[in-house]
Motif scaffolding. Structure first.
Motif, PDB file in Angstrom:
ATOM      1  N   GLU A  23       0.827  -1.208   0.000  1.00  9.60           N
ATOM      2  CA  GLU A  23       0.000   0.000   0.000  1.00  9.60           C
ATOM      3  C   GLU A  23       0.861   1.257   0.000  1.00  9.60           C
ATOM      4  OE1 GLU A  23      -3.189   2.454  -0.173  1.00  9.60           O
ATOM      5  OE2 GLU A  23      -3.167   0.257  -0.412  1.00  9.60           O
ATOM      6  N   ALA A  24       1.953   1.229   0.731  1.00 12.06           N
ATOM      7  CA  ALA A  24       2.867   2.369   0.751  1.00 12.06           C
ATOM      8  C   ALA A  24       3.473   2.611  -0.627  1.00 12.06           C
ATOM      9  CB  ALA A  24       3.968   2.139   1.784  1.00 12.06           C
ATOM     10  N   ARG A  25       3.822   1.513  -1.323  1.00  9.47           N
ATOM     11  CA  ARG A  25       4.368   1.660  -2.679  1.00  9.47           C
ATOM     12  C   ARG A  25       3.339   2.247  -3.632  1.00  9.47           C
ATOM     13  NH1 ARG A  25       6.753  -3.373  -1.389  1.00  9.47           N
ATOM     14  NH2 ARG A  25       5.098  -4.500  -2.501  1.00  9.47           N
ATOM     15  N   ARG A  26       2.085   1.792  -3.504  1.00 10.22           N
ATOM     16  CA  ARG A  26       1.025   2.321  -4.374  1.00 10.22           C
ATOM     17  C   ARG A  26       0.796   3.801  -4.102  1.00 10.22           C
ATOM     18  NH1 ARG A  26      -1.278  -2.880  -3.536  1.00 10.22           N
ATOM     19  NH2 ARG A  26      -2.460  -2.131  -1.728  1.00 10.22           N
ATOM     20  N   THR A  27       0.795   4.170  -2.836  1.00 11.22           N
ATOM     21  CA  THR A  27       0.586   5.578  -2.484  1.00 11.22           C
ATOM     22  C   THR A  27       1.729   6.435  -2.992  1.00 11.22           C
ATOM     23  OG1 THR A  27      -0.664   4.974  -0.504  1.00 11.22           O
ATOM     24  CG2 THR A  27       0.257   7.204  -0.587  1.00 11.22           C
ATOM     25  N   ARG A  28       2.952   5.955  -2.821  1.00  9.55           N
ATOM     26  CA  ARG A  28       4.113   6.693  -3.317  1.00  9.55           C
ATOM     27  C   ARG A  28       4.018   6.892  -4.833  1.00  9.55           C
ATOM     28  NH1 ARG A  28       9.592   7.775  -2.097  1.00  9.55           N
ATOM     29  NH2 ARG A  28      10.938   7.638  -3.935  1.00  9.55           N
ATOM     30  N   HIS A  29       3.594   5.836  -5.527  1.00  6.97           N
ATOM     31  CA  HIS A  29       3.495   5.936  -6.985  1.00  6.97           C
ATOM     32  C   HIS A  29       2.420   6.940  -7.390  1.00  6.97           C
ATOM     33  CE1 HIS A  29       4.230   4.753 -11.078  1.00  6.97           C
ATOM     34  NE2 HIS A  29       2.936   4.505 -11.258  1.00  6.97           N
ATOM     35  N   ARG A  30       1.314   6.960  -6.685  1.00  8.45           N
ATOM     36  CA  ARG A  30       0.257   7.945  -6.964  1.00  8.45           C
ATOM     37  C   ARG A  30       0.791   9.361  -6.792  1.00  8.45           C
ATOM     38  NH1 ARG A  30      -3.886   7.939  -3.071  1.00  8.45           N
ATOM     39  NH2 ARG A  30      -5.013   9.387  -4.421  1.00  8.45           N
ATOM     40  N   ILE A  31       1.553   9.577  -5.754  1.00  6.74           N
ATOM     41  CA  ILE A  31       2.122  10.909  -5.505  1.00  6.74           C
ATOM     42  C   ILE A  31       3.062  11.298  -6.643  1.00  6.74           C
ATOM     43  CG2 ILE A  31       3.601  12.274  -3.981  1.00  6.74           C
ATOM     44  CD1 ILE A  31       2.574  10.464  -1.660  1.00  6.74           C
ATOM     45  N   ILE A  32       3.898  10.359  -7.063  1.00 10.33           N
ATOM     46  CA  ILE A  32       4.861  10.657  -8.139  1.00 10.33           C
ATOM     47  C   ILE A  32       4.125  10.923  -9.445  1.00 10.33           C
ATOM     48  CG2 ILE A  32       6.731   9.722  -9.534  1.00 10.33           C
ATOM     49  CD1 ILE A  32       7.668   8.206  -7.032  1.00 10.33           C
ATOM     50  N   GLU A  33       3.128  10.114  -9.770  1.00  9.06           N
ATOM     51  CA  GLU A  33       2.360  10.332 -11.007  1.00  9.06           C
ATOM     52  C   GLU A  33       1.741  11.719 -11.037  1.00  9.06           C
ATOM     53  OE1 GLU A  33       0.606   6.208 -12.810  1.00  9.06           O
ATOM     54  OE2 GLU A  33      -0.469   7.092 -11.131  1.00  9.06           O
ATOM     55  N   GLU A  37       9.432  23.422  -9.552  1.00 11.29           N
ATOM     56  CA  GLU A  37       9.261  24.306  -8.404  1.00 11.29           C
ATOM     57  C   GLU A  37       7.792  24.499  -8.049  1.00 11.29           C
ATOM     58  OE1 GLU A  37      11.504  25.879  -6.243  1.00 11.29           O
ATOM     59  OE2 GLU A  37      12.801  24.381  -7.138  1.00 11.29           O
ATOM     60  N   GLY A  38       6.911  24.160  -8.992  1.00 10.37           N
ATOM     61  CA  GLY A  38       5.479  24.263  -8.722  1.00 10.37           C
ATOM     62  C   GLY A  38       4.942  23.134  -7.865  1.00 10.37           C
ATOM     63  N   LEU A  39       5.774  22.141  -7.591  1.00  7.69           N
ATOM     64  CA  LEU A  39       5.357  21.047  -6.713  1.00  7.69           C
ATOM     65  C   LEU A  39       5.349  21.519  -5.266  1.00  7.69           C
ATOM     66  CD1 LEU A  39       7.374  18.018  -8.139  1.00  7.69           C
ATOM     67  CD2 LEU A  39       4.959  18.571  -8.523  1.00  7.69           C
ATOM     68  N   THR A  40       4.227  21.421  -4.633  1.00  9.32           N
ATOM     69  CA  THR A  40       4.145  21.741  -3.209  1.00  9.32           C
ATOM     70  C   THR A  40       3.429  20.600  -2.495  1.00  9.32           C
ATOM     71  OG1 THR A  40       1.989  22.878  -3.326  1.00  9.32           O
ATOM     72  CG2 THR A  40       3.983  24.211  -3.734  1.00  9.32           C
ATOM     73  N   ILE A  41       3.822  20.398  -1.269  1.00 10.85           N
ATOM     74  CA  ILE A  41       3.198  19.332  -0.481  1.00 10.85           C
ATOM     75  C   ILE A  41       1.701  19.613  -0.315  1.00 10.85           C
ATOM     76  CG2 ILE A  41       3.220  18.131   1.733  1.00 10.85           C
ATOM     77  CD1 ILE A  41       5.715  17.676  -0.054  1.00 10.85           C
ATOM     78  N   HIS A  61       6.490  10.231   2.606  1.00  7.15           N
ATOM     79  CA  HIS A  61       7.029   9.361   1.570  1.00  7.15           C
ATOM     80  C   HIS A  61       8.322   9.885   0.967  1.00  7.15           C
ATOM     81  CE1 HIS A  61       3.813   6.341   1.108  1.00  7.15           C
ATOM     82  NE2 HIS A  61       3.017   7.320   1.530  1.00  7.15           N
ATOM     83  N   PHE A  62       8.610  11.169   1.170  1.00 10.23           N
ATOM     84  CA  PHE A  62       9.779  11.756   0.510  1.00 10.23           C
ATOM     85  C   PHE A  62      10.691  12.533   1.449  1.00 10.23           C
ATOM     86  CE2 PHE A  62       6.477  11.165  -2.625  1.00 10.23           C
ATOM     87  CZ  PHE A  62       7.156  10.471  -3.610  1.00 10.23           C
ATOM     88  N   GLY A  63      10.133  13.162   2.454  1.00 10.27           N
ATOM     89  CA  GLY A  63      10.953  13.887   3.428  1.00 10.27           C
ATOM     90  C   GLY A  63      11.218  15.321   3.031  1.00 10.27           C
ATOM     91  N   THR A  64      11.575  15.558   1.767  1.00  5.63           N
ATOM     92  CA  THR A  64      11.867  16.920   1.320  1.00  5.63           C
ATOM     93  C   THR A  64      11.267  17.146  -0.066  1.00  5.63           C
ATOM     94  OG1 THR A  64      13.936  16.378   0.184  1.00  5.63           O
ATOM     95  CG2 THR A  64      14.077  16.891   2.544  1.00  5.63           C
ATOM     96  N   LYS A  65      11.085  18.416  -0.400  1.00  4.57           N
ATOM     97  CA  LYS A  65      10.601  18.767  -1.733  1.00  4.57           C
ATOM     98  C   LYS A  65      11.595  18.333  -2.795  1.00  4.57           C
ATOM     99  CE  LYS A  65       9.096  22.740  -4.488  1.00  4.57           C
ATOM    100  NZ  LYS A  65       8.693  24.157  -4.466  1.00  4.57           N
ATOM    101  N   GLN A  66      12.880  18.471  -2.517  1.00  2.62           N
ATOM    102  CA  GLN A  66      13.895  18.081  -3.492  1.00  2.62           C
ATOM    103  C   GLN A  66      13.821  16.590  -3.801  1.00  2.62           C
ATOM    104  OE1 GLN A  66      18.473  17.801  -2.890  1.00  2.62           O
ATOM    105  NE2 GLN A  66      18.073  19.848  -3.685  1.00  2.62           N
ATOM    106  N   ALA A  67      13.615  15.774  -2.780  1.00 11.77           N
ATOM    107  CA  ALA A  67      13.484  14.334  -3.005  1.00 11.77           C
ATOM    108  C   ALA A  67      12.280  14.035  -3.888  1.00 11.77           C
ATOM    109  CB  ALA A  67      13.357  13.609  -1.669  1.00 11.77           C
ATOM    110  N   LEU A  68      11.200  14.781  -3.704  1.00 19.38           N
ATOM    111  CA  LEU A  68      10.018  14.626  -4.545  1.00 19.38           C
ATOM    112  C   LEU A  68      10.326  15.030  -5.986  1.00 19.38           C
ATOM    113  CD1 LEU A  68       6.979  14.104  -4.875  1.00 19.38           C
ATOM    114  CD2 LEU A  68       6.579  16.455  -4.109  1.00 19.38           C
ATOM    115  N   GLN A  69      11.034  16.138  -6.164  1.00 24.46           N
ATOM    116  CA  GLN A  69      11.407  16.584  -7.510  1.00 24.46           C
ATOM    117  C   GLN A  69      12.264  15.536  -8.224  1.00 24.46           C
ATOM    118  OE1 GLN A  69      13.281  20.252  -6.269  1.00 24.46           O
ATOM    119  NE2 GLN A  69      11.566  21.503  -6.990  1.00 24.46           N
TER     120      GLN A  69
END
Length: 204
Positions: free
Chosen positions: A9-19, A31-35, A52-60
């Motif tokens: 479930e955590a993997r699915r949620t992470r993938h949804r966030i990335i998509e 830079e338009g990505l915000t939590i 799931h990411f910890g920081t905005k940079q990790a999300l980017q």
């Protein structure tokens, strides 16, 4: 919930966030990505997204890697079974047009890497370095196919693979702009003519 189901479930949620991040960034930039925006769009808490990411940079960075994987699946993988050299290169070029024409649900803002490169070309840091690395890898792949075409006699011996790759990248940046900014329906066919001329088709 079992640990195995919890991890899945955590993997699915992470993938949804990335998509969702990829879709947002293609329009508004990385830079338009915000939590907060992601939490609202995905009906999650901010803590749930951040966890799931910890920081905005990790999300980017995760969004960049996902966009690269989509590009590879859409452009490289359909062409990979073709014969190395000019045949594969032409298949790549056609799949590249398809990618820019049809991947509108995934990339509503057009080519993800064109947007990212403009956004970060004057900056330093890991995000800029990742954008550059991924684009360099793609350019090297094009150069490799061009070199095979020269070695096989499919292109003239004096052909400069690096120059042709440079020009191909420019053609596809122009295609992205023509589709995205001008909604030009003739752009794909213009691109095909430009590619044919560049690769030595005397009929254009």
């Amino acid at each position: 919930m079992s640990p195995r189901k919890s991890a899945a479930e955590a993997r699915r949620t992470r993938h949804r966030i990335i998509e969702r991040s990829v879709a947002i960034a293609s329009v508004e930039g990385l830079e338009g990505l915000t939590i907060g925006r992601l939490a609202t769009d995905l009906e999650m808490s901010k803590a749930g997204v951040l966890g799931h990411f910890g920081t905005k940079q990790a999300l980017q960075l995760a969004a960049l890697e996902e966009a690269s994987a989509i590009f590879s699946r859409t452009v490289w993988e359909p062409a990979a079974p073709s014969a190395p050299g000019l045949t594969r290169l032409r298949a790549i070029c056609e799949a590249w047009i398809t990618y820019l024409e049809r991947e509108r649900d995934t990339f509503p803002g057009g080519c993800f890497f064109t947007t990212a490169s403009v956004e970060f070309d004057a900056r330093g840091g890991p995000v800029r370095d990742t954008v550059a690395r991924l684009l360099i890898l793609w350019r090297r792949r094009l150069i490799g196919e061009l070199r095979r075409a020269v070695e096989a006699g499919e292109l003239p011996p004096a052909t400069d693979p690096e120059q042709i790759a440079y020009e191909l990248l420019g053609i596809y940046m122009a295609l992205n702009q023509a589709i995205q900014l001008f909604a030009d329906p003739t752009a794909p066919d213009r691109t095909r003519r430009a590619v044919n001329r560049l690769l030595g088709d005397a009929s254009v």
